[in-house]
Design a protein around this motif. Structure first.
Motif, mmCIF file in Angstrom:
data_model
loop_
_atom_site.group_PDB
_atom_site.id
_atom_site.type_symbol
_atom_site.label_atom_id
_atom_site.label_comp_id
_atom_site.label_asym_id
_atom_site.label_seq_id
_atom_site.Cartn_x
_atom_site.Cartn_y
_atom_site.Cartn_z
ATOM 1 N N ALA A 1 1.014 -1.076 -0.114
ATOM 2 C CA ALA A 1 0.112 0.119 0.024
ATOM 3 C C ALA A 1 0.884 1.292 0.028
ATOM 4 C CB ALA A 1 -1.173 -0.116 1.127
ATOM 5 N N SER A 2 1.883 1.412 0.638
ATOM 6 C CA SER A 2 2.802 2.383 0.753
ATOM 7 C C SER A 2 3.463 2.609 -0.652
ATOM 8 C CB SER A 2 3.735 2.172 1.955
ATOM 9 O OG SER A 2 3.308 1.951 2.987
ATOM 10 N N GLN A 3 4.103 1.562 -1.138
ATOM 11 C CA GLN A 3 4.482 1.594 -2.395
ATOM 12 C C GLN A 3 3.808 2.338 -3.599
ATOM 13 O OE1 GLN A 3 5.862 -2.331 -3.640
ATOM 14 N NE2 GLN A 3 7.106 -2.441 -1.332
ATOM 15 N N ARG A 4 2.243 1.676 -3.469
ATOM 16 C CA ARG A 4 1.374 2.327 -4.510
ATOM 17 C C ARG A 4 1.059 3.638 -4.002
ATOM 18 N NH1 ARG A 4 2.274 0.266 -8.114
ATOM 19 N NH2 ARG A 4 0.294 0.689 -9.162
ATOM 20 N N LEU A 5 0.942 4.160 -3.147
ATOM 21 C CA LEU A 5 0.869 5.597 -2.890
ATOM 22 C C LEU A 5 2.050 6.442 -3.349
ATOM 23 C CD1 LEU A 5 -1.128 7.555 -1.420
ATOM 24 C CD2 LEU A 5 0.004 6.979 0.645
ATOM 25 N N VAL A 6 3.235 6.032 -3.194
ATOM 26 C CA VAL A 6 4.276 6.901 -3.817
ATOM 27 C C VAL A 6 4.216 6.759 -5.351
ATOM 28 C CG1 VAL A 6 6.836 7.035 -4.011
ATOM 29 C CG2 VAL A 6 5.793 6.470 -1.812
ATOM 30 N N SER A 7 3.945 5.439 -5.722
ATOM 31 C CA SER A 7 3.779 5.570 -7.381
ATOM 32 C C SER A 7 2.595 6.467 -7.861
ATOM 33 C CB SER A 7 3.575 3.831 -7.539
ATOM 34 O OG SER A 7 4.589 3.057 -7.212
ATOM 35 N N LEU A 8 1.604 6.286 -7.030
ATOM 36 C CA LEU A 8 0.665 7.233 -7.617
ATOM 37 C C LEU A 8 1.046 8.756 -7.825
ATOM 38 C CD1 LEU A 8 -2.648 7.928 -8.238
ATOM 39 C CD2 LEU A 8 -2.879 8.006 -5.637
ATOM 40 N N PHE A 9 1.831 9.137 -6.575
ATOM 41 C CA PHE A 9 2.439 10.519 -6.873
ATOM 42 C C PHE A 9 3.133 10.673 -7.918
ATOM 43 C CE2 PHE A 9 6.101 13.509 -6.289
ATOM 44 C CZ PHE A 9 5.362 14.478 -5.937
ATOM 45 N N TYR A 10 4.050 9.596 -8.256
ATOM 46 C CA TYR A 10 4.915 9.652 -9.532
ATOM 47 C C TYR A 10 4.111 9.643 -10.879
ATOM 48 C CZ TYR A 10 8.358 7.981 -12.751
ATOM 49 O OH TYR A 10 9.229 7.965 -13.931
ATOM 50 N N MET A 11 2.778 8.873 -10.782
ATOM 51 C CA MET A 11 2.222 8.830 -12.084
ATOM 52 C C MET A 11 1.841 10.137 -12.260
ATOM 53 S SD MET A 11 0.214 5.223 -12.067
ATOM 54 C CE MET A 11 -0.542 5.526 -13.605
ATOM 55 N N LEU A 12 1.072 10.630 -11.175
ATOM 56 C CA LEU A 12 0.712 12.162 -11.275
ATOM 57 C C LEU A 12 1.587 13.161 -11.676
ATOM 58 C CD1 LEU A 12 -1.931 12.063 -8.155
ATOM 59 C CD2 LEU A 12 -2.624 12.290 -10.591
ATOM 60 N N SER A 13 2.703 13.109 -11.082
ATOM 61 C CA SER A 13 3.824 13.768 -11.563
ATOM 62 C C SER A 13 4.211 14.016 -12.802
ATOM 63 C CB SER A 13 4.904 13.654 -10.571
ATOM 64 O OG SER A 13 5.652 12.636 -10.827
ATOM 65 N N ARG A 14 4.495 12.815 -13.475
ATOM 66 C CA ARG A 14 4.712 12.731 -14.920
ATOM 67 C C ARG A 14 3.629 13.121 -15.582
ATOM 68 N NH1 ARG A 14 6.041 6.751 -16.452
ATOM 69 N NH2 ARG A 14 6.326 7.720 -18.510
ATOM 70 N N LYS A 15 2.284 12.977 -15.541
ATOM 71 C CA LYS A 15 1.105 13.637 -16.251
ATOM 72 C C LYS A 15 1.222 15.142 -16.147
ATOM 73 C CE LYS A 15 -2.600 13.419 -18.605
ATOM 74 N NZ LYS A 15 -2.688 13.129 -20.161
ATOM 75 N N TYR A 16 1.498 15.605 -14.881
ATOM 76 C CA TYR A 16 1.559 17.281 -14.566
ATOM 77 C C TYR A 16 2.609 17.751 -15.410
ATOM 78 C CZ TYR A 16 2.696 21.390 -12.172
ATOM 79 O OH TYR A 16 2.969 22.847 -11.920
ATOM 80 N N ASN A 17 3.660 17.092 -15.243
ATOM 81 C CA ASN A 17 5.041 17.684 -16.104
ATOM 82 C C ASN A 17 4.687 17.750 -17.699
ATOM 83 O OD1 ASN A 17 6.594 18.082 -13.899
ATOM 84 N ND2 ASN A 17 7.495 16.083 -13.704
ATOM 85 N N LYS A 18 4.159 16.731 -18.074
ATOM 86 C CA LYS A 18 3.842 16.650 -19.692
ATOM 87 C C LYS A 18 2.772 17.679 -19.810
ATOM 88 C CE LYS A 18 2.022 13.475 -23.223
ATOM 89 N NZ LYS A 18 1.646 12.247 -23.590
#
Length: 733
Positions: free
Chosen positions: A508-525
């Motif tokens: 669950a902790s890994q998925r939460l950090v991965s969620l931030f990463y996915m959103l950050s990539r979309k945000y940067n794009k």
């Protein structure tokens, strides 16, 4: 059928000829008085002949032409009411009155349904729910009373006061079918209720006294809880002699799709419900509690702006909705095992109340939550009934209710309707508003989660599973950002849970950090695209791309909000629950590079600052020991656990703890009534002329085959729910 005589003749002969004669007479042009013996003959015969669909349709069309003169529908409804009243005095299901009541209910349903779905006027004048002034009536019968009020009072009285038994099952089922027919006038109205909508039977039901409404609501809930199986003796439909199968042989199997809801269709159709009485009770209840009558008032206002002129009367129209007695009865339902007023005095207003076993209702809902109707009932109870919500929150077996919801969300891509997903997420949001719920779900350990296939979940807490499923739901919908409300609901629920996280699992902790990463990539794009588009517009000095740039800017703002919300969630865990969640510290340390681009970002730096305070604390201590050992995963985790004991939160910036709550819109019926009727039509086997339905769009048969209906469900559900729910989630600072 038009060739049969419509006037009385010798009724001798076999049952088939007699039944044909009686039905032909009923739909014919000759009017039989209310006190005529014709009605007893009509309702006492088993009517065992098989009629094909075209003859049933012909009978209905003849009846529509003659009913205005004969008023036979109104008279039949009165006889139905009299039968039910007599049965309330003598509940013997073997009596002839019982058979008459079943026949009267079914015949009324067949012809009333045809009149409703083929009505030509908005006011449903074709029903002719009144008697001619010259009509002879029995002593004591009030001539000018509303027939719809008379019959609904009798139906609700019987349903609410009579226990369901193998002998009474058929009549209970048929009365609920009858109620569906009477309430189907809603299908003729548009999605937004208007003051000119004609729903005479529903209005009559809501006009009944509170005590009767409470009895009816209680019985419908008990039917749903008890889940009575269809008794074997109901398959012949009537307790008739010999091999005769009852009224019109349920009009024969060929007419089953045309004539309402034959019981033998429910019993014998392998695709039908195993608990038709429970299903029908639920849908009748959902329709009743969500109905709101629009009323238009005309206020006269006088313009006195000029004292020397004549006062001018100005008419001002106001439209408002009346109260719903069934909704109030459900909201005030109490547990039979515990009456709060015994402890807290006048905690509830005086008067009759619905008393039901909350424990049985909780267990039944937990067993049925894969069904959309069950989710709607649970939502209605949590949203409106504080006693039931309190009961749910103190249960120690929340997995009974949460596991079916989480499993359905996990399988949401497999033909789960958008509406069902929305309602389940709203239920989770409502529950997450309570801090005790957020704490207790982390203390319940699940030995395994066999239906979760992406990762082996062993000895995982219920809270960790809920975090995993909510994050998975967000991630699966990131590619379809059209659905902002779904994402917001998931993240709002996670934000409510965050300060109470306890031993959040590694996955669950890994998925939460991965969620931030996915959103950050979309945000940067999106940020790069927006910058390029703005630069292009400046160079071209043209406004042609303004619309595109505005769309990009709006989408960028959405992802900005999402990203900040995930950072808020991480901050809440680190600020209020870090010592209890070493796995989240490990996940952040393991992926700390994903936060680096936002360390000095003007929109996020204050939220990322706390994350780096935590990283600096643990990194510095790890660096001091790095030369002495080799760091394995287990050693790093043990190091974090040991150092969590010395964590004091120094240097952490305190932010306002986020709390999101759900608020229902002022006109929820605009969403719920079309939704409930779609469920009733699809689940109860209830058929209605699709060309007459205005309440919701009816797809063309070809459209239903497009991608198994998934695209239509997504778009239609999204438009409906987002239009209604844009302001449903409220942030409480």
């Amino acid at each position: 059928m038009g060739g049969v005589p419509s006037t009385p003749r010798n009724t001798g002969g076999d049952d088939v000829s007699v039944s044909e004669y009686l039905i032909a007479t009923f739909v014919g042009e000759k009017s039989f008085p209310l006190v005529s013996d014709f009605w007893n003959k009509l309702l006492e015969l088993p009517l065992s002949s098989r009629w094909p669909t075209d003859r049933v349709l012909q009978a209905c069309e003849l009846f529509a032409q003659s009913n205005g003169y004969t008023r036979h529908l109104a008279k039949l409804l009165i006889h139905l009411s009299w039968c039910l009243q007599e049965l309330l005095q003598d509940s013997d299901a073997q009596s002839p009155v019982y058979k008459k009541a079943v026949n009267a209910t079914y015949i009324s349903s067949v012809f009333l349904k045809h009149l409703i779905e083929n009505g030509k006027s908005d006011s449903l004048e074709e029903l002719h729910l009144s008697l001619d002034e010259s009509e002879p009536v029995p002593h004591g019968f009030v001539m000018d009373q509303d027939i719809q009020n008379f019959v609904m009072h009798s139906v609700l009285s019987f349903v609410g006061s009579t226990e369901v038994s193998p002998n009474s099952y058929v009549l209970h089922q048929e009365l609920l079918n009858f109620m569906l027919v009477t309430m189907s006038t809603q299908l003729l109205s548009g999605p937004s209720p208007g003051p000119r909508d004609a729903n005479p039977f529903i209005d009559a039901a809501l006009a009944q006294e509170k005590s009767l409404v409470c009895l009816a609501v209680r019985r419908l809930l008990l039917n749903y809880i008890s889940r009575h199986r269809t008794p074997p003796n109901a398959k012949s439909y009537l307790y008739s002699d010999g091999d005769s199968q009852g009224i019109l042989e349920r009009v024969g199997s060929a007419a089953a799709t045309f004539v309402l809801l034959p019981l033998n269709y429910l019993v014998n159709n392998s695709g039908g419900s195993k608990n038709p009485l429970a299903e029908c009770s639920l849908h009748v209840l959902l329709i009743l509690i969500n109905y709101h009558k629009s009323i238009m008032s005309d206020e006269s206002m006088t313009d006195k702006s000029d004292d020397n002129t004549t006062s001018e009367s100005v008419s001002k129209l106001h439209v408002f909705t009346s109260g719903n007695t069934f909704s109030k009865a459900l909201a005030n339902a109490r547990d039979v095992e515990f009456d709060r007023s015994d402890v807290e005095g006048n905690a509830h207003p005086a008067g009759p109340h619905v008393r039901i076993p909350f424990a049985s209702l909780f267990d039944t809902l937990g067993m049925c939550l894969a069904d959309e109707g069950a989710v709607l009932l649970l939502y209605s109870l949590l949203q409106g009934n504080s006693d039931f919500k309190e009961y749910v929150l103190v249960r120690t077996d929340m997995d009974t209710m949460l596991i079916p919801i989480l499993e359905t969300l996990y399988n949401s891509s497999r033909r789960t309707s958008s509406n069902q997903i929305y309602m389940m997420l709203i239920v989770l949001l409502i529950l997450s508003q309570d801090s005790s719920f957020n704490s207790s779900i982390h203390k319940m350990i699940l030995p395994s989660v066999p239906w979760y296939k992406e990762h082996l979940l062993h000895q995982t807490s219920l809270g960790s599973l809920m975090v995993i499923i909510l994050i998975r739901t967000v991630q699966h919908n990131l590619s379809k950002l059209r659905d902002v409300y779904l994402q917001t609901t998931c993240l709002a629920t996670l934000a409510n849970m965050a300060p109470h996280a306890h031993h959040l699992s590694a996955y669950a902790s890994q998925r939460l950090v991965s969620l931030f990463y996915m959103l950050s990539r979309k945000y940067n794009k999106l940020s790069d695209l927006t910058g390029e588009k703005l630069q292009s517009i400046k160079i071209n000095l043209s406004g042609e791309d303004d619309g595109v740039s505005e769309d990009l800017a709006a989408e960028l703002q959405i992802f900005t909000d999402f990203l900040r919300l995930v950072l808020d969630i991480l901050n809440a865990i680190l600020t209020y629950a870090l010592p209890r969640n070493p796995e989240i510290v490990y996940a952040i340390m393991h992926r700390q590079e994903v936060f680096l681009p936002f360390k000095n970002h003007p929109r996020f730096h204050e939220l990322v600052e706390n994350i780096y305070t935590v990283l600096d604390f643990f990194n510095s201590r790890m660096d001091s020991q790095r030369s002495d050992r080799e760091w394995s995963v287990q050693k790093v985790l043990q190091f974090i656990i040991n150092n969590c004991r010395s964590w004091r939160g120094e240097g952490m910036k305190m932010f306002t703890q986020l709390h999101f709550s759900y608020e229902q819109e002022s006109h929820p019926e605009e969403f719920f009534i079309p939704y409930v009727w779609q469920l009733a039509i699809s689940r109860c086997g209830y058929s209605f002329n699709p060309d007459a339905i205005n309440l919701f769009p009816v797809p063309h048969p070809v459209e239903k085959e497009i991608e198994d209906g998934r695209e239509g469900d997504e778009l239609e559900g999204k438009e409906k729910v987002q239009e209604l729910n844009e302001r449903r989630i409220v942030f409480d600072p």
